[in-house]
Scaffold this motif. Structure first.
Motif, PDB file in Angstrom:
ATOM      1  N   ALA A  73       1.118   0.881  -7.601  1.00  0.00           N
ATOM      2  CA  ALA A  73       1.705  -0.069  -6.668  1.00  0.00           C
ATOM      3  C   ALA A  73       3.192  -0.170  -6.540  1.00  0.00           C
ATOM      4  N   SER A 105       0.262   2.937  -1.257  1.00  0.00           N
ATOM      5  CA  SER A 105       0.268   1.552  -0.189  1.00  0.00           C
ATOM      6  C   SER A 105       1.777   0.459  -1.161  1.00  0.00           C
ATOM      7  N   TYR A 138      -3.924  -4.358  -5.453  1.00  0.00           N
ATOM      8  CA  TYR A 138      -5.167  -3.426  -5.617  1.00  0.00           C
ATOM      9  C   TYR A 138      -6.311  -4.176  -5.259  1.00  0.00           C
ATOM     10  N   LYS A 141      -5.441  -3.873  -1.649  1.00  0.00           N
ATOM     11  CA  LYS A 141      -5.903  -2.049  -1.317  1.00  0.00           C
ATOM     12  C   LYS A 141      -7.430  -1.803  -0.833  1.00  0.00           C
ATOM     13  N   TYR A 142      -7.595  -2.372  -1.819  1.00  0.00           N
ATOM     14  CA  TYR A 142      -9.596  -1.779  -1.782  1.00  0.00           C
ATOM     15  C   TYR A 142     -10.092  -2.611  -0.645  1.00  0.00           C
ATOM     16  N   LYS A 144      -8.726  -2.650   1.965  1.00  0.00           N
ATOM     17  CA  LYS A 144      -7.926  -2.286   3.434  1.00  0.00           C
ATOM     18  C   LYS A 144      -7.005  -3.006   3.855  1.00  0.00           C
ATOM     19  N   THR A 146      -3.633  -3.635   2.729  1.00  0.00           N
ATOM     20  CA  THR A 146      -2.191  -3.847   2.937  1.00  0.00           C
ATOM     21  C   THR A 146      -1.752  -2.815   3.853  1.00  0.00           C
TER      22      THR A 146
END
Ligand code: GDP
Length: 424
Positions: A73, A105, A138, A141-142, A144, A146
């Protein structure tokens, strides 16, 4: 040459940083592959004392290239501050010894804020977040939602991308939590003040590590936290939001084909835990305070007093299995010197039955520790440098743990300094 991962076996804070700092000398690369600024890896060496949050603990070694992989991160603001702190002590950091994955990311300004807003909403049901924005990061991120560090090289596209994300994120910040929406001006300021300043370190670290492998270079992977905080295998939901296990290192470093030859699991000679969640061996009151004082058990990042208790063989053996550890570093043996007898949790009592299997998270709050006592050694062991120099009782303690957790203890640490180590 072979590759190695240094990972935590328990709740984190086992002393991974001191082990990486000690062992990186033999490696060409030191790689962080998950987690973020919520780590606090303490390192004491010729430059001073440091609590490293995002920088790999190999940063002090002149010939080591330090990599922040795609799995971390990446918080530019925290990273820049940390670089400055470490540089101020005379450590050179530039684009030759620090490389950031272009596929990492970015932790965005609203992630930290969202952590605080959600913990406030949860009130007494909170998970004990370090409020560094890791869980919101996170999650995004998952989803999508960021941006990648490599996008910093394409400012126009990046701003368009961030503007789309901002529109969506403000719905949550403002409508769900009732907080002030962010503006694009603030984001542009953040880009100028922080994000663009890390560009010089950003590169294709996947290629870098693949080339390194092909050229026979050796890599050390440094994990954050420990097995019991792993997103998939830990004490859910009191875990972190990434995989803390060695098996994730190839993915999170950007080199999925890499083979890890040695997995060094770090275990503390007693148990500590930061944050919420079941902690079967927990001590309270005076005996807890004494152990906390003896071990200096206050969070490296937050300063919070850590929860403490005797070593937990049930949880530790599970942690060893989850990490597939090939060798153990047992740290802080010196801290137990004040005890007349040393408690060890060998089993749990659950539903009236005794077990040495680590239970499913939902069952864990019902587990009660079964404690055996071993003789204390009653003297300072911090100057011992060979296993034979340790008192009989201390050797027996190490051998007992080794036998019960089913993994060779190859290192016994007897002090925080680099050379306070016994290699077996
Ligand atoms: P990490 O996050 O796993 O790197 O661990 P932390 O840095 O949070 O916590 C480990 C703490 O124990 C640090 O303050 C270290 O300096 C200290 N430490 C590590 N090994 C030893 C040891 O063998 N003895 C003592 N007394 N302190 C140690």
């Amino acid at each position: 040459m072979s590759n190695c991962a240094i990972v935590g076996i328990n709740w984190g804070d086992e002393g991974k940083g001191r082990m990486v700092d000690l062992l990186t000398e033999k490696y060409d690369f030191a790689v962080r592959f998950q987690g973020g600024g919520n780590a606090g890896h303490t390192v004491i060496n010729e430059y001073g004392k440091f609590a490293l949050h995002l920088l790999p603990s190999g940063i002090f070694r002149k010939n080591v290239v330090n990599v922040l992989g795609n799995g971390v991160a990446l918080d530019p603001e925290n990273l820049l501050a940390e670089i400055e702190t470490v540089r101020a002590k005379g450590v050179e950091i530039d684009e030759h010894n620090l490389k950031i994955s272009d596929r990492a990311s970015l932790l965005l300004p609203w992630h930290r804020e969202l952590d605080g807003l959600e913990e406030a909403r949860l009130a007494d049901k909170k998970y004990g977040s370090t409020k560094q924005g890791i869980a919101p990061f996170y999650s995004d991120k998952y989803q999508k939602k960021t941006v990648l560090a490599g996008e910093l090289f394409y400012p126009d596209e990046l701003k368009r991308h961030l503007s789309d994300l901002l529109e969506w994120k403000n719905l949550i910040i403002n409508r769900v939590y009732g907080a002030r929406p962010h503006t694009m001006e603030e984001i542009e300021e953040w880009l100028e003040n922080y994000a663009y300043k890390i560009r010089r370190y950003v590169t294709d670290t996947g290629r870098l590590l693949r080339d390194a492998q092909n050229n026979g270079k050796s890599i050390m992977f440094e994990a954050q936290l420990g097995s019991l905080r792993d997103l998939d295998f830990g004490i859910v939901p009191y875990t972190t939001s990434s995989n803390t296990t060695a098996a994730y290192a190839p993915i999170g470093s950007g080199c999925p084909s890499v083979k890890i030859d040695e997995i060094i699991g770090v275990v503390k000679a007693y148990s500590t835990c930061v944050g919420e969640g079941p902690f079967t061996c927990e001590w309270f009151g005076e005996e807890a305070e004494r152990l906390r004082e003896a071990g200096g058990e206050y969070g490296a990042k937050t300063g919070r007093p850590r929860r403490v208790g005797p070593i937990d063989i049930v949880a530790t053996r599970y942690g060893v299995q989850v990490q597939a550890a090939t060798c153990i570093a047992l740290t802080k043996l010196d801290v137990l010197s004040y005890m007349d007898r040393i408690p060890v949790c060998t089993h749990y009592m659950i539903d009236g039955g005794q077990t040495d299997e680590f239970p499913f998270p939902a069952v864990l709050p019902d587990a009660k520790p079964v404690i055996e006592y071993m003789d204390g050694w009653g003297c300072d062991v911090s100057s011992c440098r060979r296993f034979e120099e340790l008192p009989d009782e201390a050797r027996k303690y190490v051998e007992f743990i080794e036998e019960r957790i089913g993994c060779h203890i190859g290192y016994v640490s007897v002090g925080p300094e680099r050379d306070s180590i016994i290699v077996r």
